[in-house]
Structure formats: C-alpha cells, structure tokens
Design a protein around this motif. Structure first.
Motif, PDB file in Angstrom:
ATOM      1  N   ASP A 140       0.832  -1.204   0.000  1.00  0.00           N
ATOM      2  CA  ASP A 140       0.000   0.000   0.000  1.00  0.00           C
ATOM      3  C   ASP A 140       0.867   1.255   0.000  1.00  0.00           C
ATOM      4  OD1 ASP A 140      -1.912   1.905   0.203  1.00  0.00           O
ATOM      5  OD2 ASP A 140      -2.685   1.274   2.151  1.00  0.00           O
ATOM      6  N   TRP A 141       1.098   1.831  -1.178  1.00  0.00           N
ATOM      7  CA  TRP A 141       1.881   3.058  -1.279  1.00  0.00           C
ATOM      8  C   TRP A 141       1.030   4.295  -1.036  1.00  0.00           C
ATOM      9  CZ3 TRP A 141       6.056   2.781  -5.713  1.00  0.00           C
ATOM     10  CH2 TRP A 141       6.927   1.724  -5.433  1.00  0.00           C
ATOM     11  N   SER A 142      -0.262   4.123  -0.819  1.00  0.00           N
ATOM     12  CA  SER A 142      -1.087   5.268  -0.437  1.00  0.00           C
ATOM     13  C   SER A 142      -0.945   5.552   1.054  1.00  0.00           C
ATOM     14  CB  SER A 142      -2.562   5.012  -0.777  1.00  0.00           C
ATOM     15  OG  SER A 142      -3.115   4.010   0.070  1.00  0.00           O
ATOM     16  N   SER A 143      -0.213   4.693   1.761  1.00  0.00           N
ATOM     17  CA  SER A 143       0.041   4.868   3.189  1.00  0.00           C
ATOM     18  C   SER A 143       1.522   5.106   3.424  1.00  0.00           C
ATOM     19  CB  SER A 143      -0.402   3.614   3.970  1.00  0.00           C
ATOM     20  OG  SER A 143       0.060   3.676   5.306  1.00  0.00           O
ATOM     21  N   ALA A 144       1.848   6.252   4.004  1.00  0.00           N
ATOM     22  CA  ALA A 144       3.245   6.571   4.312  1.00  0.00           C
ATOM     23  C   ALA A 144       3.841   5.577   5.292  1.00  0.00           C
ATOM     24  CB  ALA A 144       3.346   7.993   4.876  1.00  0.00           C
ATOM     25  N   TRP A 145       2.986   4.900   6.049  1.00  0.00           N
ATOM     26  CA  TRP A 145       3.449   3.898   7.011  1.00  0.00           C
ATOM     27  C   TRP A 145       4.284   2.833   6.308  1.00  0.00           C
ATOM     28  CZ3 TRP A 145       1.162  -0.987   9.253  1.00  0.00           C
ATOM     29  CH2 TRP A 145       1.633  -1.242  10.548  1.00  0.00           C
ATOM     30  N   TYR A 146       3.818   2.411   5.136  1.00  0.00           N
ATOM     31  CA  TYR A 146       4.529   1.383   4.376  1.00  0.00           C
ATOM     32  C   TYR A 146       5.662   1.977   3.532  1.00  0.00           C
ATOM     33  CZ  TYR A 146       0.634  -1.760   5.533  1.00  0.00           C
ATOM     34  OH  TYR A 146      -0.301  -2.521   6.200  1.00  0.00           O
ATOM     35  N   VAL A 147       5.489   3.183   3.041  1.00  0.00           N
ATOM     36  CA  VAL A 147       6.504   3.810   2.186  1.00  0.00           C
ATOM     37  C   VAL A 147       7.817   3.991   2.940  1.00  0.00           C
ATOM     38  CG1 VAL A 147       7.064   5.869   0.818  1.00  0.00           C
ATOM     39  CG2 VAL A 147       4.736   4.929   0.781  1.00  0.00           C
ATOM     40  N   TYR A 148       7.728   4.107   4.261  1.00  0.00           N
ATOM     41  CA  TYR A 148       8.937   4.210   5.079  1.00  0.00           C
ATOM     42  C   TYR A 148       9.922   3.073   4.776  1.00  0.00           C
ATOM     43  CZ  TYR A 148      11.970   3.728   9.147  1.00  0.00           C
ATOM     44  OH  TYR A 148      13.063   3.570   9.957  1.00  0.00           O
ATOM     45  N   SER A 149       9.407   1.918   4.357  1.00  0.00           N
ATOM     46  CA  SER A 149      10.236   0.736   4.105  1.00  0.00           C
ATOM     47  C   SER A 149      11.427   1.026   3.212  1.00  0.00           C
ATOM     48  CB  SER A 149       9.393  -0.364   3.446  1.00  0.00           C
ATOM     49  OG  SER A 149       8.373  -0.798   4.296  1.00  0.00           O
ATOM     50  N   PHE A 150      11.240   1.890   2.217  1.00  0.00           N
ATOM     51  CA  PHE A 150      12.285   2.124   1.224  1.00  0.00           C
ATOM     52  C   PHE A 150      13.354   3.101   1.715  1.00  0.00           C
ATOM     53  CE2 PHE A 150       8.526   0.775  -1.155  1.00  0.00           C
ATOM     54  CZ  PHE A 150       9.061  -0.300  -1.851  1.00  0.00           C
ATOM     55  N   PHE A 151      13.010   3.977   2.625  1.00  0.00           N
ATOM     56  CA  PHE A 151      13.950   4.993   3.113  1.00  0.00           C
ATOM     57  C   PHE A 151      14.614   4.604   4.430  1.00  0.00           C
ATOM     58  CE2 PHE A 151      11.196   7.368   0.260  1.00  0.00           C
ATOM     59  CZ  PHE A 151      12.072   8.235  -0.369  1.00  0.00           C
ATOM     60  N   ASN A 176      16.282   2.159   5.799  1.00  0.00           N
ATOM     61  CA  ASN A 176      17.546   1.453   6.009  1.00  0.00           C
ATOM     62  C   ASN A 176      18.638   2.016   5.113  1.00  0.00           C
ATOM     63  OD1 ASN A 176      18.356  -0.436   7.846  1.00  0.00           O
ATOM     64  ND2 ASN A 176      18.019  -2.206   6.536  1.00  0.00           N
ATOM     65  N   THR A 177      18.538   3.296   4.794  1.00  0.00           N
ATOM     66  CA  THR A 177      19.437   3.897   3.815  1.00  0.00           C
ATOM     67  C   THR A 177      20.412   4.905   4.418  1.00  0.00           C
ATOM     68  OG1 THR A 177      17.870   5.681   3.395  1.00  0.00           O
ATOM     69  CG2 THR A 177      17.651   3.691   2.026  1.00  0.00           C
ATOM     70  N   GLY A 178      20.288   5.176   5.690  1.00  0.00           N
ATOM     71  CA  GLY A 178      21.077   6.231   6.312  1.00  0.00           C
ATOM     72  C   GLY A 178      20.348   7.554   6.370  1.00  0.00           C
ATOM     73  N   MET A 179      19.259   7.661   5.618  1.00  0.00           N
ATOM     74  CA  MET A 179      18.411   8.856   5.703  1.00  0.00           C
ATOM     75  C   MET A 179      17.456   8.695   6.881  1.00  0.00           C
ATOM     76  SD  MET A 179      17.754   9.682   1.637  1.00  0.00           S
ATOM     77  CE  MET A 179      17.639   7.982   1.055  1.00  0.00           C
ATOM     78  N   GLU A 180      16.975   9.823   7.410  1.00  0.00           N
ATOM     79  CA  GLU A 180      16.255   9.774   8.675  1.00  0.00           C
ATOM     80  C   GLU A 180      14.919  10.502   8.628  1.00  0.00           C
ATOM     81  OE1 GLU A 180      19.127  11.546  11.338  1.00  0.00           O
ATOM     82  OE2 GLU A 180      19.831   9.572  11.967  1.00  0.00           O
ATOM     83  N   ILE A 181      14.011  10.055   9.519  1.00  0.00           N
ATOM     84  CA  ILE A 181      12.742  10.733   9.775  1.00  0.00           C
ATOM     85  C   ILE A 181      12.459  10.577  11.264  1.00  0.00           C
ATOM     86  CG2 ILE A 181      11.454   8.649   9.153  1.00  0.00           C
ATOM     87  CD1 ILE A 181      10.131  12.260   8.860  1.00  0.00           C
ATOM     88  N   GLY A 182      11.961  11.634  11.901  1.00  0.00           N
ATOM     89  CA  GLY A 182      11.636  11.525  13.313  1.00  0.00           C
ATOM     90  C   GLY A 182      11.077  12.816  13.868  1.00  0.00           C
ATOM     91  N   LEU A 183      10.780  12.797  15.163  1.00  0.00           N
ATOM     92  CA  LEU A 183      10.208  13.950  15.840  1.00  0.00           C
ATOM     93  C   LEU A 183      11.291  14.879  16.362  1.00  0.00           C
ATOM     94  CD1 LEU A 183       7.316  12.523  18.045  1.00  0.00           C
ATOM     95  CD2 LEU A 183       7.081  14.210  16.218  1.00  0.00           C
ATOM     96  N   ASN A 184      11.048  16.169  16.243  1.00  0.00           N
ATOM     97  CA  ASN A 184      11.900  17.159  16.891  1.00  0.00           C
ATOM     98  C   ASN A 184      11.611  17.171  18.396  1.00  0.00           C
ATOM     99  OD1 ASN A 184      13.355  18.316  14.655  1.00  0.00           O
ATOM    100  ND2 ASN A 184      11.430  19.242  13.981  1.00  0.00           N
ATOM    101  N   PRO A 185      12.477  17.815  19.186  1.00  0.00           N
ATOM    102  CA  PRO A 185      12.264  17.860  20.637  1.00  0.00           C
ATOM    103  C   PRO A 185      10.913  18.431  21.059  1.00  0.00           C
ATOM    104  CG  PRO A 185      14.511  18.509  20.125  1.00  0.00           C
ATOM    105  CD  PRO A 185      13.792  18.388  18.811  1.00  0.00           C
ATOM    106  N   ASP A 186      10.275  19.225  20.195  1.00  0.00           N
ATOM    107  CA  ASP A 186       8.974  19.783  20.580  1.00  0.00           C
ATOM    108  C   ASP A 186       7.867  18.732  20.596  1.00  0.00           C
ATOM    109  OD1 ASP A 186       8.381  19.345  17.890  1.00  0.00           O
ATOM    110  OD2 ASP A 186       8.365  21.469  17.350  1.00  0.00           O
ATOM    111  N   GLY A 187       8.170  17.532  20.065  1.00  0.00           N
ATOM    112  CA  GLY A 187       7.192  16.455  20.075  1.00  0.00           C
ATOM    113  C   GLY A 187       6.080  16.609  19.065  1.00  0.00           C
ATOM    114  N   ILE A 188       6.179  17.596  18.191  1.00  0.00           N
ATOM    115  CA  ILE A 188       5.107  17.869  17.226  1.00  0.00           C
ATOM    116  C   ILE A 188       5.624  17.865  15.792  1.00  0.00           C
ATOM    117  CG2 ILE A 188       3.367  19.549  16.486  1.00  0.00           C
ATOM    118  CD1 ILE A 188       3.295  20.573  19.358  1.00  0.00           C
ATOM    119  N   THR A 189       6.695  18.616  15.542  1.00  0.00           N
ATOM    120  CA  THR A 189       7.222  18.737  14.180  1.00  0.00           C
ATOM    121  C   THR A 189       8.254  17.650  13.891  1.00  0.00           C
ATOM    122  OG1 THR A 189       8.942  20.280  14.912  1.00  0.00           O
ATOM    123  CG2 THR A 189       6.838  21.223  14.187  1.00  0.00           C
ATOM    124  N   ASN A 190       8.517  17.464  12.587  1.00  0.00           N
ATOM    125  CA  ASN A 190       9.411  16.409  12.138  1.00  0.00           C
ATOM    126  C   ASN A 190      10.736  16.942  11.625  1.00  0.00           C
ATOM    127  OD1 ASN A 190       7.347  14.245  12.313  1.00  0.00           O
ATOM    128  ND2 ASN A 190       6.405  15.310  10.582  1.00  0.00           N
TER     129      ASN A 190
END
Length: 414
Positions: free
Chosen positions: A187-198, A200-214
């Motif tokens: 399901d590529w309409s869901s970002a939950w699954y799209v994460y699979s491709f990015f 394990n590549t050394g690129m990152e996604i996560g929460l900033n210290p404010d707990g809201i923004t990425n």
C-alpha cells in the motif's frame, strides 16, 4: 463516562507537551468499595470493531472476577484504534473510560491530559517486553498498559509460487509473479509502508524535541544512497506489471480470488490469509530491493497496541482495573488464540503456539530492521502524495529532486 470536569485551556495543553506532569485532572479518584454496598459502575470501552466478541468476552470475565464488589454496566463501542486519539480529544469528558489505541498516539493523549502516569508500574515493566514498555512510556513514566507487540508489517507469500530463497529479494519475487501472471501488493497510499524504502538507507525521519514537528533527510543529495536513488528504485518496482499498490482490503480480496500471491501486511490479516491459503501460507521478513546497484534491506515501522484509561473517568479506579484485566497474561493469550495478535506479555509471547505462528515469527525477524514509529502528523500526506506520483509513473513530469524537496518541505513544516 465522566461528568462536571472543566475543559482544558490552550495554555494547559501547551504545558502538557512536556509530558512530565502528573494528576492533570485534579479530581479526587474514588476508592474501591470497602463495604458490602456495591456501587453502580458505568464504563464505556472502545476497541476495534474486529475485537468486539473478544472484548465482550473479557468484560464478562472481569464482571465475574469482581462480582459483588460493584454493580457493573460496561458497554463496548467500536472505535478504530488508529483514530482513537482524534475521537477522544474531541470530547475527553464524554469519551470512553477504557480504550485500545496505537502507541504513536500516547504523547498527544498524555499532553492533552487524557492519560495519567500509571503509579503501580513495576508489574508492567517486569511482565512485558522492553520495547512495548518503551512504547507506552514518556520520559520513563508509563502512561498505558502494553497489549500487543505486533503493530508492524512483513511479507506474506503463497508457498505454491515462492521458495524461501525467492522471498529474499523483491526483484526475484516480481520475476516469479510476472511469470505466473499474478500480483504482489503493497500500500503506497500509506506513508506507514513507504517508510520501508527509506528506513535502512542512512536517511532519517523523526520527531523534533517539541514532540510535534518532524525532521527528515529523505531528500539528501550526498552519501552512499541519495533520495533520488530511492525514488528511482521505487519507480522501477512500480513499472513491473506484477506490482500493485493496494490497500489492506484490496490485498485480502486478491488473496481470496487468487490474483494476489504475495503482499506486505501485518498479523491482523493472518487468520484471513490462512483461511484462503491454508498450508501454503508463508510469511517472512521484508525482502531487499535494488537501489544504486546494490541490495537494501527493506525497513519497517514498529509499534504496539496499548490500553489506556481516560483520566476524566468518573470511575477511574475501576476503569484502571479493567484496563489491567484486558492486558493481563491470560487475556493476551486469549487475544492471540482468537485474533492471532502477538502478545506484549513476556510469558504469553514465549508460548509454543506463539513461537510457532508464521506471522509472529516473520514479525520478530523483521523487528531487527524496524524503528519505533514516532512521527508528527505532517508526515503522512506528503509522503503518500510523493509515492502516489511514483506509482502512477508520472515522475518524468517532475524533477525527482524537486519532488523529494517538496515532500521534505511539507513533512518538516511547522
């Protein structure tokens, strides 16, 4: 339900984002009765529609356990776990007393005062898998009861078509499916699954210290793997006539009618897929895919289901007891038997039946390449939009780097 509690102000909400406060509600919680005059206890329980029979069974056993101590009226109401936070925060005072929800919502629920730290937490720490305790915690304080350890995904495959070697790489799986005139779905309409491709590549996604923004580096232009390398790899996968971007429901429909022979999903579909494929049901960690001339192991988001207690519950202590009952070893074992969901309870997870379940074994193997899901709300739509352009074969109309830059800009917007 709860009554007569004031609405939280915006200022209080902001203060709660630090997630360090306790006893937000400020009401005096009732003590469990110490006499022979049972009180009337009305509780509402939210859970997924698929769990209705299971939760009603657990509710009945709870009422038998505490028979004579209270006059219980406990009502189950269906509420999707992925949207539980939104439904609850829309009206905390009139939301459920007890509710099951996905762990990525714990920060927002605690910040808004919907959850309080669980004071008697040593049993939770000692009885549940460490990762699930972490998922239920904020700054080392536990805010909910761990319920499952299976909120992730892996590859289902039909053994009639694939060997264990075939499912090690997505390239080979697509070859087999093409030769068979069948399909593999994700399901590529869901970002939950799209994460699979990015992931394990050394690129990152996560929460900033404010707990809201990425924060997000999926558009990086340097390094062994760049954002455009992943985008190009996804484009090649999408070009295969055997690949289909399909929702969970569409995946199951294809499994049942024989057009789909493999797909990325989770343990919640294990029972339905076993009914369709029987002894040919196979499950494995996600395969690797070709990216910039090499093989990259597909990653995944991990997580678990939790049981929360509404801090505004009129019968908070009884609600807390019910939540604890829903999440105990016996009922987690029952949940596995009836729904195929992996327990967070250590003893329940070590049972022979759980260890021998193909879906659970695949999830555990994939967990080596998984990251706890912690992203802000602006992650989902931009990533899904990006993947939609790729899967539709339209990137030739867009500069891939510009497409990635736009996605990251939107994901990280404040």
């Amino acid at each position: 339900m709860r009554k007569g509690v004031g609405v939280l102000s915006a200022a209080v909400f902001c203060m709660m984002l630090t997630a360090g406060c306790q006893d937000r509600v400020g009401h005096e919680k009732e003590r469990l009765p110490e006499n022979n005059n049972p009180e009337n206890v009305e509780l509402v329980v939210w859970g997924s529609e698929e769990d209705e029979d299971l939760l009603n069974q657990i509710i009945e056993s709870f009422k038998r356990k505490y028979e004579g101590e209270a006059d219980f009226q406990i009502v189950f109401q269906a509420q999707g776990e992925s949207k539980c936070k939104d439904a609850l925060l829309a009206d905390l005072e009139n939301g459920a007393d007890v509710f099951t929800f996905a762990d990525d919502q714990v920060n927002a629920l605690a910040a808004a005062g919907g959850l309080e730290p669980i004071k008697e937490d040593e049993a939770i720490r000692s009885q549940n898998l460490e990762a699930t305790v972490k998922a239920a915690s904020i700054k080392d304080k536990i805010y909910a009861y761990p319920l499952t350890a299976d909120n992730g995904y892996f590859m289902y495959y039909n053994k009639k078509y694939f060997s264990e070697q075939d499912v090690e790489t997505l390239d080979r799986m697509l070859e087999v499916a093409e030769e068979s005139g069948k399909a593999i779905t994700m399901d590529w309409s869901s970002a939950w699954y799209v994460y699979s491709f990015f992931g394990n590549t050394g690129m990152e996604i996560g929460l900033n210290p404010d707990g809201i923004t990425n924060f997000c580096t999926w558009n990086q232009t340097e390094g062994s793997i760049r954002g455009v390398d992943v985008a190009q790899a996804m484009g090649r996968i999408a070009e295969s006539p055997a690949f289909l971007s399909r929702t969970d429901e569409e995946f199951l429909a294809g499994v049942r009618n024989g057009t789909v022979i493999a797909g990325v999903s989770g343990v919640w579909n294990a029972v339905a897929i076993e009914e369709a494929w029987g002894k040919d049901l196979g499950a494995a960690k996600l395969p690797s895919y070709t990216c910039r001339g090499g093989q990259v192991q597909m990653a995944s988001f991990s997580g678990c289901k939790l049981v929360g207690v509404n801090a505004y519950s009129e019968h908070y202590d009884w609600a807390n007891k019910l939540a604890e009952w829903i999440a105990n070893e016996e009922n987690q074992t029952l949940r596995f038997e009836l729904r195929g969901q992996g327990p967070s309870n250590i003893r329940a997870s070590q049972s022979t039946a759980v260890q021998n379940a193909p879906a659970i074994a695949a999830l555990l193997e994939q967990s080596k390449y998984a990251q706890l899901q912690r992203v802000g709300g602006k992650f989902w739509d931009p990533v899904a939009e990006f993947a939609g352009i790729i899967v539709e074969g339209k990137p030739e109309h867009e500069n891939l780097q510009e497409l990635l830059d736009k996605m990251v800009e939107d994901v990280t917007a404040r």
